[in-house]
Write a protein that holds these residues in place. Sequence first.
Motif, PDB file in Angstrom:
ATOM      1  N   GLY A 292      -5.337  15.328  13.684  1.00  0.00           N
ATOM      2  CA  GLY A 292      -6.119  16.332  12.960  1.00  0.00           C
ATOM      3  C   GLY A 292      -6.096  17.677  13.666  1.00  0.00           C
ATOM      4  N   VAL A 293      -6.949  18.574  13.204  1.00  0.00           N
ATOM      5  CA  VAL A 293      -7.135  19.888  13.830  1.00  0.00           C
ATOM      6  C   VAL A 293      -8.625  20.207  13.844  1.00  0.00           C
ATOM      7  N   ASP A 294      -9.107  20.715  14.941  1.00  0.00           N
ATOM      8  CA  ASP A 294     -10.458  21.268  15.138  1.00  0.00           C
ATOM      9  C   ASP A 294     -11.129  20.658  16.354  1.00  0.00           C
ATOM     10  N   ASP A 295     -11.056  19.327  16.530  1.00  0.00           N
ATOM     11  CA  ASP A 295     -11.808  18.602  17.555  1.00  0.00           C
ATOM     12  C   ASP A 295     -13.301  18.801  17.364  1.00  0.00           C
ATOM     13  N   ILE A 296     -13.781  18.470  16.163  1.00  0.00           N
ATOM     14  CA  ILE A 296     -15.214  18.532  15.918  1.00  0.00           C
ATOM     15  C   ILE A 296     -15.892  17.391  16.673  1.00  0.00           C
ATOM     16  N   ALA A 297     -17.210  17.440  16.784  1.00  0.00           N
ATOM     17  CA  ALA A 297     -17.948  16.493  17.615  1.00  0.00           C
ATOM     18  C   ALA A 297     -17.717  15.043  17.200  1.00  0.00           C
ATOM     19  N   LEU A 298     -17.500  14.797  15.904  1.00  0.00           N
ATOM     20  CA  LEU A 298     -17.333  13.426  15.413  1.00  0.00           C
ATOM     21  C   LEU A 298     -15.935  12.867  15.670  1.00  0.00           C
ATOM     22  N   ALA A 299     -14.975  13.715  16.021  1.00  0.00           N
ATOM     23  CA  ALA A 299     -13.590  13.255  16.162  1.00  0.00           C
ATOM     24  C   ALA A 299     -13.463  12.147  17.201  1.00  0.00           C
TER      25      ALA A 299
END
Length: 369
Positions: A292-299
């Motif tokens: 994916g892209v972003d590395d949000i907290a839920l990743a």
Amino acid sequence: MSSETPAAGNKPASRRTPDDGVARQPGMADVARLAGVSAQTVSRTLAGHPNVQHKTRAKVLAAVEQLGYRKNNAARMLSSGRSRTIGVVTLQTNFYSRTNLTFGIETAAREAGYAVSTATTASLDTAAIEGALSRLAEQGVEGVILSVPLVHVSPRIEQLTRSVPTVTVDGSRTSATEVVAVDQTQAARLATRHLIELGHETVWHVAGPEEWLDAASRRVGWRDTLEAAGLSVPPVLEGDWTPASGYRNGLILGKIPDVTAVFVASDEMAFGVIRALHELGRRVPEDISVVGVDDIALAEYCSPSLTTVAQPFTEMGALAVAHLLRHIADPGAAPEPASVEPTLIVRASTAPAGDAPDAPGRTRTDRAQ
């Protein structure tokens, strides 16, 4: 002179009501009465509206000062001609990336002694963005951070971004804006190269909306990396940043026997892709690797934990504020575009291409070929 009008030179900090004699702070109506204008005019003056005449503005300022109305805030800011406020134009959404970027902007602005006024827009329509910029200009903000892509730059947007110092954070720009952005082409290269180096013969792509420059740049980086490696380029699957669109595309990808690797243009869409693959009996990463892209907290807490390309949203917000404040202090200075490098975070959703047990619709002969 009525009892409501203070004597010249006096600056009472409070008023008394006729009913109980209890002291109260002077209000906007008191300022309007003393200045001889309407309350609406006082409100427009306090908001820094550009259409308030200089003479009227001076009368309101004098009344504010005399009454002590918001003495430590409005009067001092108005008399200096500084609102100490920056504006942010952002899409009306609950996407993590937009929320975290705004948090970074607000934190950096507060540390610099600025307030933040946010104008949301329900769409990327040019008229909607014009309206958001106009609202911020009417509030007297000292500068604006545009956190939406400019699909079309209209004469009105050009005029507004020339009159108010403006920084964009997605790569789009007008003739007067300064750009602070993550290198989205590099983000796609990192993701695609990682999958190629794991031995996958090609990489499929679930893209974001075409009108978003971030999505367009990621498509370019993905395609260029495959072509540079001499690999075939599969057709692009279209998403809209939502997990639901990722899920729909995951149902398609999971039924294509030769798919072994997918680069998804956002973490939230990647969650949907993985859910669909699980439902179809395709294992991640044994059968299909996903980035994916972003590395949000839920990743990190996805099942399996998601390999992704991290975007430093908080750092981006702080950098945008720093560039905007420099632009405000010296509007004539040459723009200094800034590009932030993304980082690949390898977790459990990717693995080398190999002899995993047969997936539905795929034979050992298919893999050998």
